[in-house]
Design a protein around this motif. Structure first.
Motif, PDB file in Angstrom:
ATOM      1  N   HIS A 116       0.856  -1.242  -0.090  1.00 23.74           N
ATOM      2  CA  HIS A 116       0.057   0.008   0.026  1.00 23.74           C
ATOM      3  C   HIS A 116       0.789   1.349   0.074  1.00 23.74           C
ATOM      4  CE1 HIS A 116      -3.812   1.861   0.405  1.00 23.74           C
ATOM      5  NE2 HIS A 116      -3.389   2.544   1.312  1.00 23.74           N
TER       6      HIS A 116
ATOM      7  N   ASP B 271       2.601   4.445   1.125  1.00 25.10           N
ATOM      8  CA  ASP B 271       3.119   4.991   2.428  1.00 25.10           C
ATOM      9  C   ASP B 271       3.337   4.158   3.374  1.00 25.10           C
ATOM     10  OD1 ASP B 271       3.392   7.613   1.389  1.00 25.10           O
ATOM     11  OD2 ASP B 271       1.438   8.436   2.728  1.00 25.10           O
ATOM     12  N   HIS B 272       3.372   2.862   3.026  1.00 21.51           N
ATOM     13  CA  HIS B 272       3.689   1.527   3.945  1.00 21.51           C
ATOM     14  C   HIS B 272       5.248   1.541   4.005  1.00 21.51           C
ATOM     15  CE1 HIS B 272      -0.099  -0.271   4.784  1.00 21.51           C
ATOM     16  NE2 HIS B 272      -0.309   1.030   4.936  1.00 21.51           N
TER      17      HIS B 272
ATOM     18  N   LYS C 243       7.541   1.194   0.945  1.00 23.02           N
ATOM     19  CA  LYS C 243       8.355   0.548  -0.284  1.00 23.02           C
ATOM     20  C   LYS C 243       9.566   1.081  -0.507  1.00 23.02           C
ATOM     21  CE  LYS C 243       4.585   0.862  -2.778  1.00 23.02           C
ATOM     22  NZ  LYS C 243       3.583   1.380  -1.839  1.00 23.02           N
ATOM     23  N   THR C 244       9.406   2.375  -0.947  1.00 23.00           N
ATOM     24  CA  THR C 244      10.629   3.435  -1.331  1.00 23.00           C
ATOM     25  C   THR C 244      11.709   3.201  -0.312  1.00 23.00           C
ATOM     26  OG1 THR C 244       9.171   4.550  -2.646  1.00 23.00           O
ATOM     27  CG2 THR C 244      11.363   5.294  -2.321  1.00 23.00           C
ATOM     28  N   THR C 245      11.271   3.589   0.904  1.00 26.04           N
ATOM     29  CA  THR C 245      12.349   3.461   1.965  1.00 26.04           C
ATOM     30  C   THR C 245      12.922   2.098   2.221  1.00 26.04           C
ATOM     31  OG1 THR C 245      10.727   4.926   3.188  1.00 26.04           O
ATOM     32  CG2 THR C 245      12.536   4.291   4.452  1.00 26.04           C
TER      33      THR C 245
ATOM     34  N   ASN D  20       6.398  -3.809   8.138  1.00 26.39           N
ATOM     35  CA  ASN D  20       7.301  -2.342   8.186  1.00 26.39           C
ATOM     36  C   ASN D  20       6.904  -1.659   9.462  1.00 26.39           C
ATOM     37  OD1 ASN D  20       9.551  -0.882   7.650  1.00 26.39           O
ATOM     38  ND2 ASN D  20       8.075   0.112   5.965  1.00 26.39           N
ATOM     39  N   LYS D  21       7.644  -0.846   9.873  1.00 32.49           N
ATOM     40  CA  LYS D  21       7.541   0.451  10.624  1.00 32.49           C
ATOM     41  C   LYS D  21       7.163  -0.192  12.101  1.00 32.49           C
ATOM     42  CE  LYS D  21       5.421   3.458   7.171  1.00 32.49           C
ATOM     43  NZ  LYS D  21       4.477   4.441   7.197  1.00 32.49           N
TER      44      LYS D  21
ATOM     45  N   ASP E  67       9.183   0.171  14.514  1.00 33.06           N
ATOM     46  CA  ASP E  67       9.741   0.901  15.407  1.00 33.06           C
ATOM     47  C   ASP E  67       8.684   1.868  15.915  1.00 33.06           C
ATOM     48  OD1 ASP E  67      10.172   3.928  13.573  1.00 33.06           O
ATOM     49  OD2 ASP E  67       9.983   2.026  12.314  1.00 33.06           O
ATOM     50  N   LYS E  68       7.604   1.845  15.423  1.00 29.24           N
ATOM     51  CA  LYS E  68       6.577   2.824  15.811  1.00 29.24           C
ATOM     52  C   LYS E  68       5.719   1.982  16.837  1.00 29.24           C
ATOM     53  CE  LYS E  68       4.884   5.708  12.160  1.00 29.24           C
ATOM     54  NZ  LYS E  68       3.750   6.187  11.421  1.00 29.24           N
TER      55      LYS E  68
ATOM     56  N   SER F 205      12.310  -2.419  10.072  1.00 27.95           N
ATOM     57  CA  SER F 205      12.035  -1.044  10.096  1.00 27.95           C
ATOM     58  C   SER F 205      12.881  -0.467   8.977  1.00 27.95           C
ATOM     59  CB  SER F 205      12.440  -0.387  11.608  1.00 27.95           C
ATOM     60  OG  SER F 205      12.708   0.956  11.367  1.00 27.95           O
ATOM     61  N   ALA F 206      12.225  -0.125   8.061  1.00 31.62           N
ATOM     62  CA  ALA F 206      12.954   0.518   6.727  1.00 31.62           C
ATOM     63  C   ALA F 206      13.534   1.589   7.161  1.00 31.62           C
ATOM     64  CB  ALA F 206      12.167   0.791   5.541  1.00 31.62           C
ATOM     65  N   LYS F 207      12.888   2.423   7.932  1.00 33.40           N
ATOM     66  CA  LYS F 207      13.607   3.705   8.285  1.00 33.40           C
ATOM     67  C   LYS F 207      14.967   3.435   9.361  1.00 33.40           C
ATOM     68  CE  LYS F 207      12.009   8.148  10.001  1.00 33.40           C
ATOM     69  NZ  LYS F 207      10.793   8.725  10.571  1.00 33.40           N
TER      70      LYS F 207
HETATM   71  P1  GDP Z   1       5.872   4.214  -0.220  1.00 28.71           P
HETATM   72  O1  GDP Z   1       4.806   4.874  -0.719  1.00 28.71           O
HETATM   73  O2  GDP Z   1       5.564   2.514   0.085  1.00 28.71           O
HETATM   74  O3  GDP Z   1       6.864   3.864  -1.200  1.00 28.71           O
HETATM   75  O4  GDP Z   1       6.365   4.730   1.304  1.00 28.71           O
HETATM   76  P2  GDP Z   1       7.578   5.478   1.587  1.00 28.71           P
HETATM   77  O5  GDP Z   1       8.980   4.564   1.616  1.00 28.71           O
HETATM   78  O6  GDP Z   1       7.574   6.725   0.775  1.00 28.71           O
HETATM   79  O7  GDP Z   1       7.220   5.799   3.216  1.00 28.71           O
HETATM   80  C1  GDP Z   1       6.210   6.551   3.244  1.00 28.71           C
HETATM   81  C2  GDP Z   1       6.376   7.254   4.838  1.00 28.71           C
HETATM   82  O8  GDP Z   1       6.821   6.268   6.050  1.00 28.71           O
HETATM   83  C3  GDP Z   1       7.570   8.090   4.591  1.00 28.71           C
HETATM   84  O9  GDP Z   1       7.490   9.076   5.391  1.00 28.71           O
HETATM   85  C4  GDP Z   1       8.922   7.230   5.317  1.00 28.71           C
HETATM   86  O10 GDP Z   1       9.811   7.975   6.222  1.00 28.71           O
HETATM   87  C5  GDP Z   1       8.092   6.514   6.496  1.00 28.71           C
HETATM   88  N1  GDP Z   1       8.550   4.991   6.933  1.00 28.71           N
HETATM   89  C6  GDP Z   1       9.000   4.161   6.002  1.00 28.71           C
HETATM   90  N2  GDP Z   1       9.345   3.062   6.790  1.00 28.71           N
HETATM   91  C7  GDP Z   1       9.411   3.400   7.857  1.00 28.71           C
HETATM   92  C8  GDP Z   1       9.636   2.683   9.101  1.00 28.71           C
HETATM   93  O11 GDP Z   1      10.238   1.775   9.088  1.00 28.71           O
HETATM   94  N3  GDP Z   1       9.581   3.381  10.281  1.00 28.71           N
HETATM   95  C9  GDP Z   1       9.005   4.527  10.438  1.00 28.71           C
HETATM   96  N4  GDP Z   1       8.654   5.155  11.549  1.00 28.71           N
HETATM   97  N5  GDP Z   1       8.545   5.415   9.165  1.00 28.71           N
HETATM   98  C10 GDP Z   1       8.630   4.655   8.171  1.00 28.71           C
END
Ligand code: GDP
Length: 598
Positions: free
Chosen positions: A113, A115-116, A118-120, A212-213, A215-216, A248-250
């Motif tokens: 989805h 913002d989940h 993927k890119t990160t 993913n995420k 860490d939140k 946690s991709a971040k």
């Molecule tokens: P995409 O639309 O699936 O490609 O999502 P993005 O990679 O652009 O990430 C969307 C938002 O989620 C960005 O603001 C990222 O910084 C944030 N984000 C991605 N991965 C993580 C994670 O593992 N932890 C946290 N806290 N935020 C994340």
């Protein structure tokens, strides 16, 4: 050997079965099953679910006599089942001798989805695991990159999302071996999560879940796993077969485990290619560089691509003048699963087009001219599919199910529609909804339909002009309805056209026996054809009055002394009916032919 051992052994196979379960049922190693599936053109991993028909083919090949288990009452059936074949990939490795095949890196697409993450995640993977020995190169975005883990390479496609994945498939390219489904653990399963799952399944690509995420503080992996189960993706901890990895991709956490899991899946898939042959593969992306001219990122799927090779891409051809890897370094060769930027094509090719290397320029020119001609003469792609055409496709043995991408206005319409549609047909021929969702028909829906030979059915939804023109171009049918019963009725009609035709024996001719002749081998009947036609070898019945005294076949048919194939009404003939001799003058021979009645 095994064939004979199992000969005739009955085995009951469920409607849906994982590779592992099938292996248990047949008492062979899962690897055997995977190999058998691969030789049938199906790339399945050990945890993948295959349908009965597919399982039955494998079982039969192993000498078993499979029979289907009665379908379970419709409780926990997964939302979609995989489609049985993926011809695009089959073609790439067809005809290779086993001894030439060497392991190749897996090719991975990240989906999920918006913002989940993927890119990160793609960025995190790339940063932590730049291929050893190549550090120092400046990462270039070329549409795909490779990382190294445990001394082994993994190729990632850099354009995340199932839209790009299916758009490539719609053009005939199937490059992905493993899909990583990114699900944000603080958000859970969302519409595009489901969509991604359907698209991966339709392509028979195994899924690894990246939760993913984590860490939140709001992250709730347990809840997400429950939601995934609801859409038929059962995680290992819940008794299923799908691997999930918390990441946690971040923060770059869990990336190593994810890569390990990808490698493990690759092992199970036994991904191989023949590096010795001339290269073939797919275009990942193309662009026009101001100074360098047309550039194309090619993913080598089989063979090895080298500088100086002549290649044909669609209706174009060129020569590889130079190649660069994902770190911008110049390379001379690109083995299987390697993405490279190639200089030397006359125009920018489209993503998803296939390429192949040929011996010399003349061959390249010949092939490209031929495919340009074909493009001109064929206004439609090779496999159009509309409801009207389903019937003839079924007759040609090409279609055994009607695949449907179902789009509806509101969630509440889905269930009743799905139920009515899935009731239609019979066990040989049914409706399979490969994707269902709310909302207007999108390009992604159409691409899925193209790639899976499906029709798009919409209820109370629209399709805009872009979507319609894509569908028109690729001869995919979009049918929009606003009355449920019309929708169901149309599908039912199409299916009835698709149902196996019913044959009935019709009388095509009659002959009256007028005289009996004794010959060396017994008796022949001298008869007058009173109506229709009498044919040699045709099935017949002999009637005395209303009573049928014999059913069999005309074994010999003569006019005067000549053997003939048929005799028309108004003529005499001599006929023999095999061993049957008990005919008399006045008996009537009715000649039958199987005719289709529906
Ligand atoms: P995409 O639309 O699936 O490609 O999502 P993005 O990679 O652009 O990430 C969307 C938002 O989620 C960005 O603001 C990222 O910084 C944030 N984000 C991605 N991965 C993580 C994670 O593992 N932890 C946290 N806290 N935020 C994340």
């Amino acid at each position: 050997m095994e064939e004979r051992l199992n000969q005739g052994t009955g085995v009951t196979i469920p409607q849906l079965v994982t590779v592992r379960q099938l292996a248990d049922l047949l008492r062979v190693s899962p690897i055997e099953i995977i190999k058998a599936l691969i030789s049938d053109g199906i790339m399945a991993n050990i945890n993948q679910t295959i349908d009965y028909e597919t399982a039955a083919i494998v079982a039969t090949e192993m000498g078993f006599e499979p029979q289907p288990e009665a379908p379970p009452p419709t409780e926990t059936r997964p939302e979609t089942a995989p489609t049985p074949t993926e011809p695009a990939r089959k073609a790439i490795y067809a005809g290779e001798a086993e001894e030439n095949m060497l392991p190749r890196p897996p090719v991975v697409t990240v989906m999920g989805h918006v913002d989940h993450g993927k890119t990160t995640l793609l960025d995190a993977i790339r940063q932590t695991n730049v291929a050893a020995g190549e550090r120092g190169g400046i990462t270039q975005h070329i549409g795909a990159y490779q990382v190294e883990k445990q001394g082994r390479k993994i190729t990632f496609l850099d354009t995340p999302g199932h839209e790009a994945f299916t758009a490539m498939r719609a053009r005939g390219a199937q490059v992905t071996d493993v899909a990583v489904l990114v699900v944000a653990a603080d958000d859970g399963v969302m519409p595009q999560t489901k969509e991604a799952v359907d698209h991966a399944r339709a392509a028979q690509v195994p899924i690894i879940v990246a939760l993913n995420k984590i860490d939140k503080p709001e992250a709730n992996p347990g809840k997400v796993k429950g939601q995934l189960k609801e859409i038929g993706l059962v995680i290992e901890e819940l008794g299923g077969q799908v691997v999930s990895v918390p990441v946690s991709a971040k923060k770059g956490e869990g990336i190593d485990q994810l890569l390990e899991m990808i490698l493990l899946s690759a092992d199970l898939l036994e991904l191989k290619a023949n590096p010795q042959r001339e290269a073939m593969g797919s275009v990942v992306e193309g662009r026009l560089d101001k100074t360098k001219g047309p550039l194309a990122t090619l993913l080598v799927q089989n063979g090895t691509l080298s500088t100086g090779d002549y290649l044909v891409v669609g209706a174009q051809y060129g020569r590889v003048r130079a190649m660069f890897n994902d770190l911008g370094k110049r390379v001379k060769t690109a083995p299987p699963s390697t993405p490279v930027v190639v200089l030397g094509l006359p125009v920018v090719p489209a993503a998803g087009e296939s390429f192949r290397v040929v011996a010399d320029e003349r061959t390249a020119r010949g092939i490209s001219e031929e495919s340009a001609r074909q493009k001109e003469t064929t206004t439609r792609p090779a496999t159009p599919l509309t409801l009207d055409e389903l019937y003839s496709q079924m007759q040609a043995g090409k279609v055994k199910e009607l695949r449907v991408v179902l789009k509806v206005d509101v969630q509440g319409s889905l269930e009743p529609l799905r139920n009515s549609l899935e009731k239609l047909g019979d066990e040989n021929l049914r409706v399979r909804i490969i994707h269902q969702a709310t909302g207007n028909v999108t390009e992604s829906d159409v691409n899925l339909a193209i790639a899976s030979q499906a029709v798009v059915i919409g209820f109370n939804v629209q399709a805009d002009t872009t979507v319609r023109s894509l569908a028109e171009k690729d001869a995919v049918e979009i049918r929009l309805y606003d009355v449920i019963y019309r929708l169901v009725e149309d599908i039912e009609k199409a299916l009835q056209g698709m149902l196996e035709p019913v044959y009935e024996e019709a009388v095509i001719g009659r002959a009256e026996i007028r005289k009996i002749f004794e010959v060396k081998r017994g008796k022949v009947a001298g008869a007058m054809v009173t109506s229709g036609v009498v044919k040699r070898n045709a099935p017949v019945r002999v009637k005395r009055g209303e009573e049928i005294i014999y059913q069999g076949q005309i074994t010999s048919l003569k006019r005067f002394a000549e053997n003939v194939q048929e005799v028309a009404a108004g003529f005499d003939c001599g006929l023999a009916l095999g061993a049957f001799q008990d005919f008399r003058e006045g008996d009537v021979v009715e000649v039958l032919e199987k005719q289709r009645v529906s």
